[in-house]
Design an enzyme around this catalytic site. Sequence first.
Site, PDB file in Angstrom:
ATOM      1  N   GLN A  35     -36.629  -9.361 -39.207  1.00 40.43           N
ATOM      2  CA  GLN A  35     -37.189  -9.642 -40.530  1.00 40.43           C
ATOM      3  C   GLN A  35     -36.866 -11.077 -40.929  1.00 40.43           C
ATOM      4  O   GLN A  35     -35.775 -11.589 -40.664  1.00 40.43           O
ATOM      5  CB  GLN A  35     -36.599  -8.674 -41.569  1.00 40.43           C
ATOM      6  CG  GLN A  35     -37.112  -8.850 -42.978  1.00 40.43           C
ATOM      7  CD  GLN A  35     -38.631  -8.726 -43.088  1.00 40.43           C
ATOM      8  OE1 GLN A  35     -39.359  -9.714 -43.038  1.00 40.43           O
ATOM      9  NE2 GLN A  35     -39.090  -7.490 -43.232  1.00 40.43           N
ATOM     10  N   SER A 109     -41.312 -25.973 -23.338  1.00 38.08           N
ATOM     11  CA  SER A 109     -40.048 -26.708 -23.407  1.00 38.08           C
ATOM     12  C   SER A 109     -40.039 -27.815 -22.364  1.00 38.08           C
ATOM     13  O   SER A 109     -40.647 -27.679 -21.287  1.00 38.08           O
ATOM     14  CB  SER A 109     -38.871 -25.768 -23.151  1.00 38.08           C
ATOM     15  OG  SER A 109     -37.665 -26.492 -22.986  1.00 38.08           O
ATOM     16  N   TYR A 132     -34.579 -20.063 -17.886  1.00 37.11           N
ATOM     17  CA  TYR A 132     -35.371 -20.378 -19.077  1.00 37.11           C
ATOM     18  C   TYR A 132     -36.515 -21.330 -18.718  1.00 37.11           C
ATOM     19  O   TYR A 132     -37.678 -21.075 -19.040  1.00 37.11           O
ATOM     20  CB  TYR A 132     -34.474 -20.992 -20.150  1.00 37.11           C
ATOM     21  CG  TYR A 132     -35.242 -21.528 -21.338  1.00 37.11           C
ATOM     22  CD1 TYR A 132     -35.959 -20.666 -22.164  1.00 37.11           C
ATOM     23  CD2 TYR A 132     -35.261 -22.898 -21.622  1.00 37.11           C
ATOM     24  CE1 TYR A 132     -36.682 -21.160 -23.249  1.00 37.11           C
ATOM     25  CE2 TYR A 132     -35.962 -23.391 -22.702  1.00 37.11           C
ATOM     26  CZ  TYR A 132     -36.677 -22.516 -23.509  1.00 37.11           C
ATOM     27  OH  TYR A 132     -37.399 -23.008 -24.577  1.00 37.11           O
ATOM     28  N   LYS A 136     -40.573 -20.493 -18.710  1.00 37.96           N
ATOM     29  CA  LYS A 136     -41.501 -21.264 -19.540  1.00 37.96           C
ATOM     30  C   LYS A 136     -42.613 -21.873 -18.679  1.00 37.96           C
ATOM     31  O   LYS A 136     -43.779 -21.918 -19.090  1.00 37.96           O
ATOM     32  CB  LYS A 136     -40.751 -22.354 -20.300  1.00 37.96           C
ATOM     33  CG  LYS A 136     -40.026 -21.861 -21.543  1.00 37.96           C
ATOM     34  CD  LYS A 136     -41.004 -21.373 -22.595  1.00 37.96           C
ATOM     35  CE  LYS A 136     -40.340 -21.139 -23.935  1.00 37.96           C
ATOM     36  NZ  LYS A 136     -41.288 -20.694 -24.977  1.00 37.96           N
TER      37      LYS A 136
END
Length: 319
Positions: A35, A109, A132, A136
């Site tokens: 949220q 990235s 990572y 990507k």
Amino acid sequence: MKVTVIGGSGFVGTRLIEKLLLENSIEIVNIDKKQSESYISLTQIGDVCDVAGLTSGLRGADVVVLLAAEHRDDVSPTSLYYDVNVQGIKNVLEAMEANGCKHIIFTSSVAVYGLDKENPDEQLPADPFNHYGKSKWQAEEVLQEWSKQHSDWTISIVRPTVIFGEGNRGNVWNLLNQIASGKFMMIGPGTNRKSMAYVGNIVAFIQFLVENKTVGLEVYNYVDKPDFTTNDLVYHTGKVLNKKIPTRRIPYWLGMLGGYGFDVLAWATRKKLPISSVRVKKFCAVTQFDSSKAMGSGFTPPFTMEEGLRRTLKSEFGK
């Protein structure tokens, strides 16, 4: 125009929504598994791993800004990088096609280039060194293939360097916090240049891409110039905060040895520690990237690099 931000409850997404809300012609929806603390009424709980939920959430969207990603350098299991960053983009594209939405801005990235490259531009072949960066790059490959079969789509890939700004608690904040506190230890000579991006500028660039639609696929590095060295960051921090910053230095080999020691300790204790060999390597690496394509696109950054750094230091450490 209805803009759906996926993963907009975090640092960059919150600032992006704040900026887009200033435009009366834009309606905003945020889809995130967390949220939003700032925009509860605009947020739908959702996940890029849920195709059905995405298809429902993207109903009526004109533009999708995909920020959601697994990005920490200590994610476990490593398969999560690929589940979220690669399969996630496939799910988003499927949901967009089902809703007739043909405009996506994807934040990738500069990690796709790997370490110690000499000021790479968008034409340099990818050479990621960690999961990572690899995930990507694989996500970008998905978009490249999609573009070949969907020539009427607008696909923008943005490769930001490390992003900093007020309210962020990422790697740049950790570095500035150590410098400002006087507990900073320089590993190596400190002459390696660090490309960075101020959050106020990166969200302005994303807004620019939202509002300036060009059919086809384009890839942009995003970096604010000039590129500071680590020594420069120490100097500017002391100047802005009006304090003398003591700096202790250790050689690179000793820093890496300590990083490997923390790797072993993290493995043995099953805990995530603030120091690792990967983080030492990234700290000492040259992370300098060319951003002439983005700056030649018609976009003008609203803040200079010095102003972004000053605003961040004053906000976070100027009390």
